[in-house]
Design a protein around this motif. Sequence first.
Motif, short mmCIF file in Angstrom:
data_model
loop_
_atom_site.label_atom_id
_atom_site.label_comp_id
_atom_site.label_asym_id
_atom_site.label_seq_id
_atom_site.Cartn_x
_atom_site.Cartn_y
_atom_site.Cartn_z
N THR A 170 -68.77 33.60 -24.16
CA THR A 170 -68.32 33.20 -22.99
C THR A 170 -69.64 32.76 -22.08
O THR A 170 -70.57 33.10 -22.21
CB THR A 170 -67.66 34.28 -22.19
N ILE A 171 -69.47 31.75 -21.29
CA ILE A 171 -70.34 31.34 -20.45
C ILE A 171 -69.98 31.52 -19.02
O ILE A 171 -68.91 31.09 -18.85
CB ILE A 171 -70.69 29.77 -20.89
N ILE A 172 -70.76 31.39 -18.23
CA ILE A 172 -70.40 31.55 -16.60
C ILE A 172 -70.72 30.11 -16.26
O ILE A 172 -71.73 29.35 -16.54
CB ILE A 172 -71.66 32.38 -15.90
N ASN B 44 -61.62 26.90 -4.38
CA ASN B 44 -62.61 28.20 -4.93
C ASN B 44 -64.12 27.43 -4.89
O ASN B 44 -64.51 27.35 -6.07
CB ASN B 44 -62.24 28.68 -6.16
N PRO B 45 -64.72 26.92 -4.16
CA PRO B 45 -65.67 26.15 -4.29
C PRO B 45 -66.89 27.12 -4.55
O PRO B 45 -67.19 27.82 -3.67
CB PRO B 45 -65.97 25.27 -3.05
N GLY B 46 -67.71 26.84 -5.61
CA GLY B 46 -68.94 27.47 -5.86
C GLY B 46 -68.73 29.10 -6.46
O GLY B 46 -69.57 30.01 -6.73
N ARG B 47 -67.45 29.32 -6.64
CA ARG B 47 -67.12 30.50 -7.29
C ARG B 47 -67.38 30.49 -8.70
O ARG B 47 -66.64 29.80 -9.43
CB ARG B 47 -65.60 30.84 -6.82
N PRO B 48 -68.45 31.37 -9.25
CA PRO B 48 -68.20 31.98 -10.46
C PRO B 48 -67.10 32.21 -11.64
O PRO B 48 -66.68 33.14 -11.10
CB PRO B 48 -69.63 32.58 -10.79
N PHE B 49 -67.17 31.81 -12.82
CA PHE B 49 -66.20 32.35 -13.71
C PHE B 49 -66.54 32.30 -15.03
O PHE B 49 -67.59 31.47 -15.17
CB PHE B 49 -64.90 31.45 -13.42
N PHE B 50 -66.21 33.27 -15.87
CA PHE B 50 -66.42 33.03 -17.32
C PHE B 50 -65.26 31.91 -17.98
O PHE B 50 -64.10 32.29 -17.74
CB PHE B 50 -66.23 34.44 -17.87
N ARG B 51 -66.03 31.38 -19.02
CA ARG B 51 -64.99 30.50 -19.81
C ARG B 51 -65.47 30.53 -21.01
O ARG B 51 -66.80 30.58 -21.28
CB ARG B 51 -64.88 29.07 -19.05
N CYS B 52 -64.68 30.12 -22.29
CA CYS B 52 -65.13 29.99 -23.51
C CYS B 52 -66.12 28.94 -23.66
O CYS B 52 -66.14 27.89 -22.83
CB CYS B 52 -63.91 29.60 -24.32
N ALA B 53 -67.26 29.10 -24.28
CA ALA B 53 -68.26 27.94 -24.77
C ALA B 53 -67.45 26.59 -25.12
O ALA B 53 -68.10 25.71 -25.16
CB ALA B 53 -69.19 28.61 -25.67
N SER B 54 -66.41 26.75 -25.86
CA SER B 54 -65.64 25.52 -26.43
C SER B 54 -65.32 24.71 -25.37
O SER B 54 -64.69 23.55 -25.19
CB SER B 54 -64.46 25.87 -27.13
#
Length: 150
Positions: free
Chosen positions: A25-27, A35-45
């Motif tokens: 996962t990547i941030i 949600n401007p500027g809000r960090p989240f995890f997502r799959c590298a794909s």
Amino acid sequence: MSCSSETSCGGGRGIPSKCVCGLPTIIFTSKTQDNPGRPFFRCASKRDDHFFKWVEDAVLEEVEELKDVSLKIKSEADEFKEMLLKTKSEVEEFKTVIGDVMEAQMWSKKEIWKLKIMIKVFFSWAFFMSICVVFLMFRKANAKKLVLGY
């Protein structure tokens, strides 16, 4: 399956290291108006249907897990402290018992020493009395010979 911006898909609790598909996962940072500027995890794909999770949700879950672990450690530490106190009191009891045993051992050694002395005195007295009896018997026997030889 598609994940919304308010839910997380797959992964489990805490900070994810891998997506459900096995990729890391990547941030990323949200660029939406909501949600401007809000960090989240997502799959590298970078496929939204694989995995999505807000970073603050993941961190909150991680903190909750650590809180549970911390409480468990504190509880175990309290139990260990109680066991340690119990062990210390048992050690003190054993020291007392050992002291009593040592005292009994010293008393027994003194009693054995007294008995050895008494046995030596008894056998010395018996030996002396035996010599006296033998001496008296020979003396009487010699006295009779003189009388008989008359």
